[in-house]
Design a protein around this motif. Structure first.
Motif, mmCIF file in Angstrom:
data_model
loop_
_atom_site.group_PDB
_atom_site.id
_atom_site.type_symbol
_atom_site.label_atom_id
_atom_site.label_comp_id
_atom_site.label_asym_id
_atom_site.label_seq_id
_atom_site.Cartn_x
_atom_site.Cartn_y
_atom_site.Cartn_z
ATOM 1 N N LEU A 58 -89.480 -68.912 20.149
ATOM 2 C CA LEU A 58 -88.591 -68.630 21.271
ATOM 3 C C LEU A 58 -88.384 -67.127 21.404
ATOM 4 O O LEU A 58 -88.311 -66.413 20.401
ATOM 5 C CB LEU A 58 -87.232 -69.291 21.050
ATOM 6 C CG LEU A 58 -87.207 -70.818 20.908
ATOM 7 C CD1 LEU A 58 -85.798 -71.283 20.567
ATOM 8 C CD2 LEU A 58 -87.698 -71.489 22.172
ATOM 9 N N SER A 59 -88.254 -66.694 22.652
ATOM 10 C CA SER A 59 -87.907 -65.299 22.876
ATOM 11 C C SER A 59 -86.491 -65.068 22.352
ATOM 12 O O SER A 59 -85.744 -66.021 22.083
ATOM 13 C CB SER A 59 -87.961 -64.969 24.371
ATOM 14 O OG SER A 59 -86.900 -65.651 25.038
ATOM 15 N N LEU A 60 -86.103 -63.828 22.203
ATOM 16 C CA LEU A 60 -84.764 -63.512 21.715
ATOM 17 C C LEU A 60 -83.706 -64.126 22.629
ATOM 18 O O LEU A 60 -82.725 -64.712 22.155
ATOM 19 C CB LEU A 60 -84.583 -61.987 21.624
ATOM 20 C CG LEU A 60 -83.325 -61.505 20.937
ATOM 21 C CD1 LEU A 60 -83.210 -62.089 19.527
ATOM 22 C CD2 LEU A 60 -83.330 -59.987 20.858
ATOM 23 N N GLU A 61 -83.919 -64.051 23.924
ATOM 24 C CA GLU A 61 -82.966 -64.636 24.873
ATOM 25 C C GLU A 61 -82.913 -66.154 24.719
ATOM 26 O O GLU A 61 -81.830 -66.752 24.742
ATOM 27 C CB GLU A 61 -83.328 -64.254 26.313
ATOM 28 C CG GLU A 61 -82.391 -64.821 27.361
ATOM 29 C CD GLU A 61 -80.922 -64.441 27.144
ATOM 30 O OE1 GLU A 61 -80.048 -65.290 27.438
ATOM 31 O OE2 GLU A 61 -80.638 -63.321 26.685
ATOM 32 N N ASP A 62 -84.067 -66.788 24.562
ATOM 33 C CA ASP A 62 -84.097 -68.238 24.380
ATOM 34 C C ASP A 62 -83.428 -68.638 23.061
ATOM 35 O O ASP A 62 -82.772 -69.676 22.983
ATOM 36 C CB ASP A 62 -85.532 -68.760 24.431
ATOM 37 C CG ASP A 62 -86.119 -68.716 25.827
ATOM 38 O OD1 ASP A 62 -85.340 -68.682 26.811
ATOM 39 O OD2 ASP A 62 -87.356 -68.701 25.943
ATOM 40 N N GLN A 63 -83.592 -67.830 22.018
ATOM 41 C CA GLN A 63 -82.916 -68.106 20.746
ATOM 42 C C GLN A 63 -81.398 -68.077 20.929
ATOM 43 O O GLN A 63 -80.679 -68.951 20.439
ATOM 44 C CB GLN A 63 -83.319 -67.076 19.692
ATOM 45 C CG GLN A 63 -84.761 -67.181 19.240
ATOM 46 C CD GLN A 63 -85.125 -66.044 18.300
ATOM 47 O OE1 GLN A 63 -84.340 -65.655 17.442
ATOM 48 N NE2 GLN A 63 -86.325 -65.504 18.463
ATOM 49 N N GLU A 68 -76.292 -70.935 21.437
ATOM 50 C CA GLU A 68 -75.097 -71.117 22.260
ATOM 51 C C GLU A 68 -74.908 -72.587 22.627
ATOM 52 O O GLU A 68 -73.798 -73.119 22.545
ATOM 53 C CB GLU A 68 -75.192 -70.264 23.531
ATOM 54 C CG GLU A 68 -74.051 -70.448 24.510
ATOM 55 C CD GLU A 68 -72.687 -70.061 23.944
ATOM 56 O OE1 GLU A 68 -71.689 -70.678 24.387
ATOM 57 O OE2 GLU A 68 -72.609 -69.173 23.094
ATOM 58 N N LEU A 69 -75.999 -73.253 22.991
ATOM 59 C CA LEU A 69 -75.900 -74.672 23.344
ATOM 60 C C LEU A 69 -75.599 -75.541 22.127
ATOM 61 O O LEU A 69 -74.937 -76.576 22.249
ATOM 62 C CB LEU A 69 -77.184 -75.141 24.030
ATOM 63 C CG LEU A 69 -77.379 -74.612 25.455
ATOM 64 C CD1 LEU A 69 -78.778 -74.926 25.961
ATOM 65 C CD2 LEU A 69 -76.322 -75.188 26.385
ATOM 66 N N LEU A 71 -73.772 -74.519 19.531
ATOM 67 C CA LEU A 71 -72.380 -74.265 19.172
ATOM 68 C C LEU A 71 -71.406 -74.757 20.234
ATOM 69 O O LEU A 71 -70.275 -75.140 19.913
ATOM 70 C CB LEU A 71 -72.175 -72.772 18.920
ATOM 71 C CG LEU A 71 -72.950 -72.193 17.730
ATOM 72 C CD1 LEU A 71 -72.758 -70.685 17.660
ATOM 73 C CD2 LEU A 71 -72.535 -72.864 16.435
ATOM 74 N N ASN A 72 -71.823 -74.711 21.473
ATOM 75 C CA ASN A 72 -70.964 -75.118 22.595
ATOM 76 C C ASN A 72 -71.752 -76.033 23.535
ATOM 77 O O ASN A 72 -72.131 -75.623 24.630
ATOM 78 C CB ASN A 72 -70.467 -73.886 23.360
ATOM 79 C CG ASN A 72 -69.686 -72.960 22.469
ATOM 80 O OD1 ASN A 72 -68.698 -73.356 21.871
ATOM 81 N ND2 ASN A 72 -70.151 -71.728 22.355
ATOM 82 N N PRO A 73 -71.994 -77.258 23.118
ATOM 83 C CA PRO A 73 -72.813 -78.146 23.958
ATOM 84 C C PRO A 73 -72.091 -78.506 25.252
ATOM 85 O O PRO A 73 -70.857 -78.554 25.293
ATOM 86 C CB PRO A 73 -73.023 -79.384 23.083
ATOM 87 C CG PRO A 73 -71.886 -79.370 22.119
ATOM 88 C CD PRO A 73 -71.536 -77.916 21.910
ATOM 89 N N PRO A 74 -72.851 -78.758 26.302
ATOM 90 C CA PRO A 74 -72.220 -79.173 27.556
ATOM 91 C C PRO A 74 -71.655 -80.590 27.412
ATOM 92 O O PRO A 74 -72.054 -81.343 26.526
ATOM 93 C CB PRO A 74 -73.383 -79.144 28.567
ATOM 94 C CG PRO A 74 -74.609 -79.322 27.725
ATOM 95 C CD PRO A 74 -74.296 -78.676 26.402
ATOM 96 N N ALA A 75 -70.726 -80.917 28.275
ATOM 97 C CA ALA A 75 -70.150 -82.267 28.264
ATOM 98 C C ALA A 75 -71.248 -83.272 28.607
ATOM 99 O O ALA A 75 -72.122 -82.984 29.432
ATOM 100 C CB ALA A 75 -69.014 -82.354 29.280
ATOM 101 N N PRO A 76 -71.207 -84.440 27.983
ATOM 102 C CA PRO A 76 -72.243 -85.433 28.285
ATOM 103 C C PRO A 76 -72.122 -85.941 29.723
ATOM 104 O O PRO A 76 -71.020 -86.114 30.236
ATOM 105 C CB PRO A 76 -71.979 -86.554 27.275
ATOM 106 C CG PRO A 76 -70.604 -86.333 26.763
ATOM 107 C CD PRO A 76 -70.282 -84.893 26.968
ATOM 108 N N VAL A 77 -73.264 -86.169 30.327
ATOM 109 C CA VAL A 77 -73.281 -86.714 31.689
ATOM 110 C C VAL A 77 -72.982 -88.207 31.606
ATOM 111 O O VAL A 77 -73.146 -88.829 30.539
ATOM 112 C CB VAL A 77 -74.647 -86.454 32.370
ATOM 113 C CG1 VAL A 77 -74.882 -84.963 32.548
ATOM 114 C CG2 VAL A 77 -75.775 -87.084 31.596
ATOM 115 N N PRO A 78 -72.531 -88.795 32.698
ATOM 116 C CA PRO A 78 -72.171 -90.220 32.667
ATOM 117 C C PRO A 78 -73.296 -91.138 32.150
ATOM 118 O O PRO A 78 -73.029 -92.085 31.416
ATOM 119 C CB PRO A 78 -71.834 -90.533 34.131
ATOM 120 C CG PRO A 78 -71.358 -89.219 34.675
ATOM 121 C CD PRO A 78 -72.198 -88.188 33.996
#
Length: 94
Positions: A58-63, A68-69, A71-78
């Motif tokens: 992964l690129s540095l940005e992708d890492q 980030e995801l 450590l802070n995952p998005p809320a699950p979709v329905p």
């Protein structure tokens, strides 16, 4: 390949005369036996292929985005919530 390793397995391959001539020539250029050249070359290519298919780079940005995801995952979709509930119900029935 370590020089002190014990070679106990055998591999056979059929080559065209032209391919064998090329392999012999390259082995000669490198000062190796044909067998040593073939073993070293195929082992290196196999390792490279495994790395290319099993290691994700992964690129540095992708890492940063990946961490980030995590450590802070998005809320699950329905749909994911429904699938988790269905899975839980299925497991409880067994």
């Amino acid at each position: 390949m370590p020089s002190d390793s014990v070679r106990t397995a055998r591999l056979e391959a059929r080559l065209t005369p032209d391919a064998l001539a090329i392999v012999k020539r390259v082995a000669e250029i490198q000062g190796r036996s044909v067998s040593d050249f073939v073993v070293a070359t195929t082992t290196e290519q196999a390792r490279r292929t495994i790395e290319e298919t099993c290691v994700i780079r992964l690129s540095l940005e992708d890492q940063r985005r990946f961490v980030e995801l995590l450590l802070n995952p998005p809320a699950p979709v329905p749909a994911l919530e429904r699938a988790a509930q269905a899975h839980g119900e299925l497991i409880q029935r067994q």
